[in-house]
Design an enzyme around this catalytic site. Structure first.
Site, PDB file in Angstrom:
ATOM      1  N   ALA A  61       4.683  -3.881  -2.909  1.00 27.50           N
ATOM      2  CA  ALA A  61       5.965  -4.466  -2.507  1.00 27.50           C
ATOM      3  C   ALA A  61       5.733  -5.887  -2.012  1.00 27.50           C
ATOM      4  O   ALA A  61       4.692  -6.185  -1.434  1.00 27.50           O
ATOM      5  CB  ALA A  61       6.583  -3.629  -1.397  1.00 27.50           C
ATOM      6  N   GLU A 105       2.391   3.030  -6.784  1.00 30.69           N
ATOM      7  CA  GLU A 105       3.557   3.914  -6.941  1.00 30.69           C
ATOM      8  C   GLU A 105       4.226   3.682  -8.299  1.00 30.69           C
ATOM      9  O   GLU A 105       4.691   4.624  -8.944  1.00 30.69           O
ATOM     10  CB  GLU A 105       4.534   3.681  -5.782  1.00 30.69           C
ATOM     11  N   GLU A 125      -0.092   1.290   3.187  1.00 35.96           N
ATOM     12  CA  GLU A 125       1.064   1.108   4.073  1.00 35.96           C
ATOM     13  C   GLU A 125       0.785   1.501   5.517  1.00 35.96           C
ATOM     14  O   GLU A 125       1.349   0.938   6.449  1.00 35.96           O
ATOM     15  CB  GLU A 125       2.265   1.915   3.550  1.00 35.96           C
TER      16      GLU A 125
END
Ligand code: NAD
Length: 702
Positions: A61, A105, A125
């Site tokens: 991300a 992911e 994360e």
């Protein structure tokens, strides 16, 4: 669009192209979904390969979007992954270099995965106080097995593709390419092979179970709970993975999302994300552009082979930069060399360093008594006695001996760098490099910017700090620079607490429970109470208006300087560092209080923490306002990397932001009313008041 679309015969290739690590920002997500659509509509295309341009498949991300509307702008990560899964034509992820977080992911949502060797694969994360939020906790256990996935998710550490490809029964990697160069060809060939498979397999359909389910998760919770006390995320990883084993896939995704959203709001995750950015921001200096030319530093000279000089030399030897050490006598050089060698030998005996590496490092070290021998060095760092007269002599000799363009640095802790620069004819080449003791161990390096320090010198010092693996923070010139200037009122406040009723133990326990590596009294015993005494004596003369408790002077008059004398605020047994309760010190404090007519009162741990941390915050605000620190987050980095401030609180300025600056001022005003404290001490720094007026906080102030 940040994903390029190309056609290779019957295969469409989507190449993520969002440097530096193909972060899955909005434009990249859009590029992927639109590319999938195009491929699905094109009757010539039979399968799709997704890969990454440059240095990564994808680093995950785009964390610059965290907390902004862009992060959830459709297609968000979950919607993008769903679009990949729903592609009517099989999608093959071609993985190389870095496959992390959202990048993994995404790969797990593809129908197949081909990997180059040497890929770093991780869901990191947890290091930001979060869990993976786009299906990672649900898909990775299905692809790799519960235990392997759980270890990866809880640690956040990367594993290599070739290692994961060997996990028995794994479904993460369908084929290994022989090399990064061969990856695309192998992926294209693989895509052609499977292009007719309908429906293509999905990780979500794989079973997810653990044979000893409840017992395994209970055991894991005990283990993880013990090691992650102040960090909620690791235990939440266990919850999410357990959900993967107990719920159907869609319900598991919802459970993961709930946990993720909850963790996003925790102060711990906010703090860790703040630290992540603060660390990267230290090298950004407002008026020094990133492309400022840097000088090359291929050899270093160190003046003074004492405690600091030896440690500083090691920092450079450790990264392969040769060092020449100068001192005034052969004995001083021998002593310095012996200590340095002993340090390396102790690493060898602990198995942390190979003997031949020690030999190589020692071979890069030379010594001299003659300044003329330093002319080859690109950088010289002086670590001689802390006296302006000595520094003057040294800088004048360096000015005469060093080649033009060499950088002249001082490791001074307290002296004025601008004065030192004036001892030379090249003040633009003079900079402070304030290492902390032991210099080869401590992460923090304050890079002190003099009035005339050249921008290229500053840029070079920051780049060099990175090379020697330090966290470098720029500080202007003032007494104590950022770190030590702030610690002075902190310690001064700790002494007031003793006057009023605390014991050193109580204060230290409260601060350690807050998360500090060490409370103030243990810290003073370690650094030496005599050092603090010398600072106070100087201030009694220079700053007579500053109010001090005299309790620390009483202690020092007894020669209790701390660990080095076997006694300080605590007692110490010979050769040991454990701080033992000292009845004598308790009596000393009680007598001191009686002599002042003070009746001790019970002080709560909360008050102790607030008084000490807000003492740091208020001085930090002055430092920021005066431009000594460029940004609040730099102050946080100084305290996190050099003073044992708890990472999960993000640093003193971030902690103040969490409390709310209005509350901070109110609390200070309450403390100011305490007659045994110092009303002047608690005068809020003007910046604090200004920020409250405009509704900003420290880290929003920059
Ligand atoms: P030290 O006494 O251990 O070492 C100083 C060395 O400098 C000695 O070996 C001495 O022989 C040598 N020296 C003295 N005059 C010299 C000269 N004219 N030319 C060449 N060599 C000379 O001191 P230290 O603790 O290593 O401190 C050195 C500097 O580092 C000081 O400026 C100090 O403020 C700073 N500093 C110390 C610490 C610390 O914790 N000790 C931390 C940060 C910065």
């Amino acid at each position: 669009m940040s994903a390029d679309y190309t056609v290779h015969g019957p295969i469409a290739v989507l190449t993520l192209n969002n440097p530096p690590v193909n972060g899955l920002g909005f434009m990249t997500r859009l590029g992927i979904t639109q590319g999938l659509e195009r491929a699905n509509f094109d009757p010539q295309i039979q399968a799709i390969v997704i890969t990454g341009e440059g240095r990564a498949f994808s680093g995950g991300a785009d964390i610059r979007e965290f907390g902004t509307p862009k992060a959830s702008q459709e297609p968000n990560l979950l919607a993008m992954n769903r679009a990949v899964e729903n592609s009517g034509k099989p999608v093959v992820a071609a993985l190389h270099s870095v496959v992390m977080g959202g990048g993994l992911e995404l790969a797990l949502s593809c129908h197949y995965r081909v990997a180059a060797p040497g890929c770093s694969i991780a869901l990191p994360e947890v290091k930001l106080g979060l869990i993976p939020g786009a299906g990672g906790t649900q898909r990775l256990p299905r692809a790799l097995g519960v235990e392997t996935a759980l270890n990866m998710i809880i640690s956040g550490d990367p594993q290599k593709s070739e290692v994961l490809a060997q996990v028995p029964g794994q479904r993460l990697i369908d084929r290994m390419a022989p090399s990064r160069e061969a990856l695309l060809d192998v992926a294209l060939a693989f895509a052609a092979e499977i292009s007719a498979v309908r429906p293509a397999p999905l990780v979500r359909h794989l079973p997810c179970m653990h044979p000893q389910g409840d017992a395994y998760f209970q055991y894991t919770r005990n283990m993880v709970g013990n090691t992650s006390k102040n960090y909620p995320a690791p235990l939440k990883c266990v919850d999410a993975i357990e959900a993967a084993t107990k719920l159907d896939f869609e319900a598991g995704l919802l459970a993961e999302r709930d946990i993720f959203n909850h963790l996003m709001q925790t102060p711990e995750s906010r703090a860790l994300r703040h630290v992540f950015f603060a660390e990267r921001a230290t090298s950004k200096i407002a008026d020094v552009p990133e492309d400022t030319p840097k000088r090359s530093i291929d050899s270093v000279a160190v003046i003074g082979a004492g405690i600091m000089g030896g440690g500083i030399a090691m920092c450079f030897l450790n990264v392969g930069i040769p060092v020449r050490l100068l001192d005034t006598t052969p004995e001083a050089l021998d002593r310095g060399l012996a200590t340095l060698r002993k340090n390396y030998e102790s690493q060898v005996s602990k198995g942390k360093l190979a003997q031949d590496v020690l030999d190589q490092r020692m071979a890069m070290l030379s010594t001299t008594l003659d300044y003329a021998d330093l002319s080859i060095a690109d950088l010289v760092i002086e670590a001689v006695y802390e006296s302006m007269d000595v520094k003057e002599k040294v800088f004048k000799q360096l000015d005469a001996a060093m080649k033009p363009g060499a950088i002249l640095a001082s490791n001074t802790s307290t002296l004025d760098l601008n004065t030192m620069a004036q001892f030379t004819k090249r003040p633009q080449d003079v900079v402070g490099l304030h290492f902390f003791s032991p210099a080869n161990v401590m992460k923090l390096l304050e890079v002190v910017r003099g009035k005339l320090t050249g921008k290229d010198v500053l840029a070079t010092a920051m780049a060099l700090a990175k090379k020697i693996k330090k966290t470098a923070v720029v500080s202007g010139v003032c007494d104590g620079f950022i770190g030590n200037r702030m610690v002075e009122p902190y310690v001064r406040q700790a002494y007031f607490l003793l006057d009023e009723g605390c014991t050193p133990q109580q204060v230290d326990h409260a601060m350690e429970a807050f998360g500090f590596a060490m409370g103030p009294f243990r810290m003073c015993d370690l650094s030496g109470n005599d050092i603090w005494w010398a600072i106070r004596k100087r201030r009694y003369v220079d700053m007579p208006h500053v109010k001090y408790s005299k309790i620390a002077d009483v202690l020092c008059e007894l020669g209790r300087f701390g660990q080095k004398t076997g006694a300080g605020w605590y007692d110490y047994q010979a050769g040991k560092r454990e701080a033992l309760n000292s009845p004598l010190v308790h009596k000393l404090i009680e007598d001191h209080r009686s002599s002042l007519g003070i009746t001790p009162r019970h002080i709560t741990d909360e008050e102790i923490v607030q008084r000490l941390v807000l003492a740091l915050v208020n001085e930090g605000a002055h430092i920021l306002d005066e431009g000594i620190a460029g940004k609040a987050s730099d102050i946080d980095m100084v305290y996190l990397s050099g003073y044992g401030f708890p990472t999960f609180r993000g640093g003193p300025m971030q902690y103040a932001d969490t409390l709310g600056l209005f509350n901070v001022i109110q609390t200070m005003q309450r403390f100011a009313k305490n007659p045994l404290d110092d009303a002047h001490f608690w005068q809020p720094a003007p910046l604090l008041a200004r920020l409250v007026t405009v509704g900003q906080n420290f880290n929003g102030a920059n």
